[in-house]
Design an enzyme around this catalytic site. Structure first.
Site, mmCIF file in Angstrom:
data_model
loop_
_atom_site.group_PDB
_atom_site.id
_atom_site.type_symbol
_atom_site.label_atom_id
_atom_site.label_comp_id
_atom_site.label_asym_id
_atom_site.label_seq_id
_atom_site.Cartn_x
_atom_site.Cartn_y
_atom_site.Cartn_z
ATOM 1 N N CYS A 140 0.688 12.563 10.607
ATOM 2 C CA CYS A 140 0.183 11.798 9.397
ATOM 3 C C CYS A 140 -1.120 12.042 8.811
ATOM 4 O O CYS A 140 -1.519 13.282 8.232
ATOM 5 C CB CYS A 140 0.274 10.461 9.989
ATOM 6 S SG CYS A 140 0.216 9.228 8.627
ATOM 7 N N HIS A 198 5.314 9.216 13.145
ATOM 8 C CA HIS A 198 4.704 8.723 14.127
ATOM 9 C C HIS A 198 5.716 8.257 14.901
ATOM 10 O O HIS A 198 7.117 8.598 14.775
ATOM 11 C CB HIS A 198 4.163 7.328 13.772
ATOM 12 C CG HIS A 198 2.765 7.471 13.083
ATOM 13 N ND1 HIS A 198 1.561 8.095 13.709
ATOM 14 C CD2 HIS A 198 2.291 7.375 11.788
ATOM 15 C CE1 HIS A 198 0.744 8.056 12.780
ATOM 16 N NE2 HIS A 198 1.135 7.803 11.486
ATOM 17 N N ARG A 242 3.334 1.872 -0.149
ATOM 18 C CA ARG A 242 3.168 2.728 0.889
ATOM 19 C C ARG A 242 4.621 3.184 1.233
ATOM 20 O O ARG A 242 5.496 2.387 1.168
ATOM 21 C CB ARG A 242 2.404 2.178 1.920
ATOM 22 C CG ARG A 242 1.149 2.018 2.041
ATOM 23 C CD ARG A 242 0.250 1.111 3.169
ATOM 24 N NE ARG A 242 0.262 2.179 4.320
ATOM 25 C CZ ARG A 242 -0.817 2.970 4.439
ATOM 26 N NH1 ARG A 242 -1.756 3.097 3.643
ATOM 27 N NH2 ARG A 242 -0.759 3.513 5.750
#
Lengths: 474, 257
Positions: free
Chosen positions: B99, B199, B136
């Protein structure tokens, strides 16, 4: 108002848990409902990451014990509709709430709306830890959102955690007379390197000691420098100072200063309240619950409750459902602990390190009410827990769990987490549904501790309640 | 070749700042999968203010950070670590960026206000923050490695990453957004550098990816990966359940009783 009451009655008749729907209906019909109700009721809002439900419960219990009629949203329905539902449920036919005090747990995102509408007497911020990052992005953002919420109620007393740098920093823009700080003293500090949360990113040899546990709030909320700590109680809570800008911990008005004793029934501590020493007996355990109790005590003056009365009233308050709650399922003693973020899980594990449960059940859901990102289970120090437990040989202090059940939508993720934490996987069983969990619990009379996140705890607790006649949940 | 005597040194870069979303689980996974094979390993945290000697390491892990923390470390990165990281990548050191750590491997990051932050430039790609009104990219992510292995994780990023011409992605998106939600690419793969938005944490329930990273580090040091197979029953169970859940969507999830 009548419509709200009618909806609540209807939902109860249908057997659903009527916590938010009637509020939503009432708000739809009358958008200024919250404001209309706030006129005569003295309101306390409780917000933050961990311990809000317990703190709300403690403040409500303290008011009750002090003789104030009180309403609360103890079902954990903490968004605007849930707050409205609490008022609606308390209203008589005249459309006015009967209670003099309303103690309301409030979701961080709704503090501004609620504060503006209700103009509360006090706003309590318990702590800020990483939680539901898929929803929030980052913790510093929540801090800013809460600051806006506080600013929306300029007359409210801000009851803030002095040991949490993120929370304490909210005191800065407020008149000192409208700030009340609470905390724990150095006597409650963790020894160096004692356990999880100690973030010394050292150059250890291989092994998990070298994998630090993430912390929030170790950078200064004002200038971004790394904070220094004289001592810490857990996580990032402690006596901090910023070497960059000088932002520093301030002595709280309400502070637990000495542990007198802790057993299965509760905790006894000495508390300094505005310089006076008081002996507090609490029917709860754990450092985190001491913070919750200090928050409640710090609220007392805003509600006109003298501190000696507040201290004695708190002694009568027991845990709320699913928060360290204990009950029996048939022959089996059961405890449920709600865990929904790494610090909460670490606190629960610290408790389990002292109370050896032969059977542990872990519930992990990623339903809408939980946050859909479950990676936080890797940020808790489960390695430390399994390293410190043993089967009677070695220097382990606590007996290893004999059976571990995992359940929920992400049960397999939890099982894998246990594997990497060093659990004996021959003792781990994946359970396919809540009835199977209930069956597994009662298959054996040995004590069970259940650690579960929100919907997993709630749904399992509901089923156990029905099956074993445990009574309604709050 | 015997596993005896082999030893891997892992650098955990900015462990105190870049450790969002279970990144700790990635480190734990790398360490355990070496331990279980009898391969020695050592983890060194290199934090703010520390000098990085990249030649000391076989594998460098860079996790994700919160925006504020990531901004706070930029100056330190340039001053005491950037040149070393570039040299390490050129020298074939295994690097895994997740990330925010992945984004650092690219040329630059353009913020929502148009400010351009110069990053490491180890790989040929750039990242641009989404404009305020755009969301997002959050949710379960499933992508496929070139050999057909599926990787499952959880993504949560505002930045949109565009790979340069001819740059290999780590995989192709099957479910979720990946690099930018548009071109179907996810992550980057260059020399022994691995970058991904996944993640979850990504490595424990994707043992193939974990072993690819470890294999790259071992091959560079010993000429051959020689990774004895492990019992991945629980890993496979978690992987398959997560893939099935990601593809089934939230409705099925909310029906779990």
């Amino acid at each position: 108002m009548l419509a709200g009451k009618a909806a609540a009655g209807l939902l109860r008749a249908l057997g659903r848990h009527a916590t938010t729907m009637p509020g939503a209906v009432a708000l739809k019909i009358c958008p200024s409902l919250l404001r209309d109700l706030s006129g005569e009721t003295c309101v306390v809002l409780v917000t933050g990451t961990n311990g809000n439900t317990t703190t709300t419960h403690l403040i409500a219990g303290m008011c009750d014990g002090a003789g104030h009629s009180v309403l609360t949203n103890s079902g954990g329905a903490n968004m605007t509709a849930g707050l409205a539902a609490a008022f609606v449920a308390d209203c008589g036919r005249g459309g006015k709430p009967r209670a003099k005090v309303a103690v309301l747990e409030c979701d961080e995102a709704y503090v501004r709306t609620a504060a503006k509408a209700l103009q509360p007497r006090a706003i309590v911020v318990t702590n800020l830890f990483r939680d539901q990052l898929d929803r929030w992005g980052e913790v510093s953002h929540i801090r800013d959102v809460l600051q806006v919420g506080l600013d929306a109620a300029p007359q409210a007393v801000a009851v803030l955690n002095a040991d949490d740098s993120l929370v304490a920093s909210m005191a800065e823009s407020r008149d000192g007379a409208l700030v009340r700080l609470f905390g724990l003293g150095e006597a409650f500090a963790e020894k160096d390197g004692e356990r999880a949360g100690d973030n010394s990113a050292g150059t250890d040899a291989a092994g998990t000691d070298a994998v630090p546990v993430p912390l929030e709030g170790i950078t200064c909320p004002r200038c971004g420098s790394a904070l220094e700590f004289a001592w810490r109680t857990y996580g990032h809570l402690g006596r901090f100072v910023c070497p960059g800008c000088g932002f520093t911990w301030v002595q709280p008005q309400v502070q637990a200063i000495e542990m007198r004793g802790e057993d299965d029934h509760g905790t006894a501590v000495t508390v300094a309240v505005d310089g006076n020493l008081r002996e507090l007996h609490l029917a709860l355990q754990g450092t985190f619950n001491l913070y919750n109790a200090m928050a409640a005590l710090a609220c007392a003056p805003a509600l006109g409750i003298p501190d000696d009365l507040a201290v004695s009233a708190l002694a009568g308050v027991t845990s709320s459902f699913g928060r360290m709650e204990t009950f029996a399922c048939g022959e089996t003693p059961v405890r449920i602990i709600l865990v929904k973020n790494p610090v909460g899980l670490d606190r629960a594990l610290a408790f389990l390190g002292t109370a050896a449960y032969p059977r542990l059940f872990f519930g992990l859901n990623d339903k809408t009410g939980d946050g859909t990102d479950i990676s936080w289970i890797w940020d808790a120090n489960l390695e430390g827990f399994f390293a410190e437990t043993g089967d009677g040989n070695g220097d382990a202090t606590t007996a290893k769990p004999q059976v571990m059940g995992v359940f929920g939508t992400r049960a397999e993720d939890m099982a894998l987490r246990l594997k990497y934490a060093g659990a004996d996987m021959g003792r781990v069983v994946v359970l396919e549904g809540y009835p199977q969990v209930a069956d597994a619990i009662t298959a054996d009379p040995s004590p069970v501790c259940i650690l579960a996140n929100y919907t997993a705890m709630y749904d399992l607790r509901s089923l156990l309640g029905q099956r074993f006649g445990l009574g309604d949940m709050a | 070749m015997s596993a005896l005597g082999r030893h891997i040194r892992i650098c955990h870069l900015y462990p105190e700042l870049l450790n969002l979303y279970g990144d700790r689980g990635n480190m734990l996974c790398l360490v355990r999968r070496l331990e279980w094979r009898g391969i020695g390993c050592e983890v060194v945290g290199v934090g703010r203010g520390d000098t990085l000697h990249a030649a000391d390491f076989d594998l460098i892990f860079i996790g994700g950070g919160q925006d504020a923390e990531q901004a706070a470390l930029m100056e330190d990165l340039r001053k005491s670590k950037a040149d070393e990281l570039r040299a390490a990548a050129a020298d074939g050191c295994a690097i895994l960026g997740i990330c925010g750590g992945y984004q650092l491997l690219g040329h630059s990051y353009e913020t929502a206000s148009g400010e351009r932050l110069e990053y490491l430039g180890i790989c040929d790609f750039t990242t641009v923050a989404a404009p305020e009104h755009e969301k997002r990219l959050i949710g379960n992510l499933v992508f496929e490695l070139p050999d057909g292995t599926r990787v499952v994780g959880f993504e949560n990023h505002g930045g949109r990453t565009r790979l340069g011409e001819g740059v290999r992605p780590l995989g192709r998106v099957i479910h979720g957004f990946g690099n930018n939600g548009e071109d179907g690419t996810e992550g980057v793969r260059y020399r022994n550098v691995f970058g991904t938005y996944a993640h979850g944490p990504a490595l424990p329930k994707n043992p193939a990816l974990a072993d690819a990273v470890l294999g790259a580090a071992l091959t560079r040091k010993y000429g051959v990966a020689d990774l004895p197979s492990l019992d991945d029953t629980w890993e496979t169970l978690a992987h398959d359940a997560a893939v099935a859940e990601a593809l089934a969507g939230p409705r099925k999830r909310d029906l779990w009783m």
